[in-house]
Enzyme design. Structure first.
Site, mmCIF file in Angstrom:
data_model
loop_
_atom_site.group_PDB
_atom_site.id
_atom_site.type_symbol
_atom_site.label_atom_id
_atom_site.label_comp_id
_atom_site.label_asym_id
_atom_site.label_seq_id
_atom_site.Cartn_x
_atom_site.Cartn_y
_atom_site.Cartn_z
ATOM 1 N N CYS A 24 -4.431 -2.896 1.093
ATOM 2 C CA CYS A 24 -3.813 -2.796 2.283
ATOM 3 C C CYS A 24 -1.963 -2.712 1.329
ATOM 4 C CB CYS A 24 -3.713 -4.774 2.188
ATOM 5 S SG CYS A 24 -4.956 -5.102 2.567
ATOM 6 N N CYS A 61 -5.592 -2.196 6.084
ATOM 7 C CA CYS A 61 -4.794 -3.686 6.579
ATOM 8 C C CYS A 61 -3.752 -4.006 6.686
ATOM 9 C CB CYS A 61 -6.436 -4.833 5.577
ATOM 10 S SG CYS A 61 -6.136 -4.088 3.630
#
Length: 217
Positions: free
Chosen positions: A85, A167
């Site tokens: 992420c 993400c």
């Protein structure tokens, strides 16, 4: 009349033809795979020989312009990967700058940093017109020649997976030195953008670069 038609067809075929499959493709792909899982992102969860077999099966059993995105499904299943992420870097028409930016900052992941991206970066491949005859090392269609081009289909699926895995915060580098920095027909505009998950992506940091020669961002 017939001879004229044949001449036109020959010219069309000639214009749409590009270089053949990269020589020693198998050795390059498998070698890059081992390099990746041994040195780049050490992992014991991949079988490079199996990945090659799934890739080869998707390509050589079909004519050059009939390899669909879904034909690579088994290969992508064998190369599934969890991405970090807050580190994914997307780009459009800024390839060289993107690589430089990622290398200098040292904090981004690009598509080419994934296993599939690392294995197939800058390679060309296609099967022969007669299926099950192996790769065509003489000539492959240009990307624009067909919507189910074997190279385009693989990068289409790789781009989709890359975007779907995004993400946290992501960064996008766009080329502001051209008339249309955002092109809806580009891989970013047509594939990656539509597959970003708004429930997973918190912030999109867009950098429009007015001059690719510098100064850099």
């Amino acid at each position: 009349m017939i001879s004229g038609l044949l001449t036109i067809l020959f010219l069309i075929d000639h214009v749409s033809a590009g270089p053949g499959t990269t020589p020693n493709l198998k050795h390059i792909v498998i070698g890059r795979c081992y390099d990746y899982i041994t040195l780049v992102k050490p992992s014991s969860g991949y079988n490079c020989e199996d990945i090659w077999r799934e890739f080869e099966e998707a390509v050589v059993r079909r004519s050059p312009c009939s390899v669909r995105v879904k034909d690579y499904q088994r290969m992508f299943r064998a190369t599934s990967q969890t991405l970090p992420c807050d580190k994914l870097l997307f780009w459009s028409k800024t390839r060289e700058l993107m690589h430089s930016y990622a290398a200098v900052t040292g904090r981004f992941w690009t598509l080419e940093d994934t296993l599939v991206g690392f294995m197939f970066n800058d390679l060309i491949w296609c099967g022969q017109q007669e299926r099950d005859r192996g790769f065509d090392f003489q000539s492959c269609p240009d990307w624009s020649a067909c919507v189910t081009h074997p190279v385009y289909s693989l990068w289409n699926r790789a781009s989709l997976n890359f975007a779907a895995a995004a993400c946290g915060n992501i960064t996008v580098l766009l080329n502001g030195s051209i008339g249309n920095a955002f092109n809806r027909k580009s891989m970013f505009g047509s594939v990656e953008l539509d597959n970003l998950n708004p429930r997973m992506v918190n912030h999109v940091h867009i950098k429009v670069i007015p001059n690719l020669e510098g100064p850099f961002v």
